[in-house]
Scaffold this active site. Sequence first.
Site, short mmCIF file in Angstrom:
data_model
loop_
_atom_site.label_atom_id
_atom_site.label_comp_id
_atom_site.label_asym_id
_atom_site.label_seq_id
_atom_site.Cartn_x
_atom_site.Cartn_y
_atom_site.Cartn_z
N CYS A 103 99.85 66.95 49.37
CA CYS A 103 101.14 66.70 50.02
C CYS A 103 101.84 65.51 49.37
CB CYS A 103 100.96 66.46 51.52
SG CYS A 103 100.22 64.88 51.97
N ASP A 106 100.12 62.07 49.73
CA ASP A 106 99.00 61.89 48.81
C ASP A 106 99.46 61.31 47.47
OD1 ASP A 106 97.31 63.09 50.70
OD2 ASP A 106 97.54 65.08 49.80
N CYS A 168 98.98 68.36 55.88
CA CYS A 168 99.61 68.30 54.56
C CYS A 168 100.76 69.28 54.38
CB CYS A 168 98.56 68.53 53.46
SG CYS A 168 97.34 67.21 53.34
#
Length: 219
Positions: A103, A106, A168
Amino acid sequence: MPTETLDVPTLAAEFTAAHPDLDPSQQRLAVAAFRLLGEGEPFGPEKLAERVGLPVEEVAAYLDEAPTLQRDRQGKVLAFDGLTLDTTSHALEVDGRTLYAWCALDTLFLPERLGRPARIRSTCPQTGETVSLTVDAEGVHDVAPRGAVMSLHGVDGLDLEDVVGTFCCFVHFFASEEAARIWTERNEGTYAASIAEGFAYGRMFNHEWLGAALEERGA
């Protein structure tokens, strides 16, 4: 920029609390696992054990218990807590290698875990436009389009065994605040944030979860 100011420390603390507590040895193992996976090849416990100088059995037990870990058909680690070698819509260019993330969030915290700056390319799910930026230890740079923002999602309903499907998949970059508004209105539990807020969130999560292990450059 999103008009509401987020309580980033509280959000980061809630996200950290949803993850298993790590002792200093496990924190060091986790950081070493990110940096080994960041070299672009799946790995097994033997290679990670050699990297950190711990018994293979201890390393294998840690990997077996990690809820946000995925393996390939040979049983090697293919993805770990946001960093993956499988192709996604969130790409990181690190030292000439292309890595991927689950995602947008991240991509903002992984460069610190890898100990390397990264050039990020992602796709706005509302407009299909490419959003690009550079992330290093100091923050976020060279964001294009300039008005790009991101979405975040609350921790309610977060299941680490399916972190992609419960968190995510709701966390993206958007080419504009308007695009983010349209998308988040359709997706319950999501909200718009500036990319700077997302970086701060990710950095707090890193340091709360991984501690001093992030400073061990040789990990």
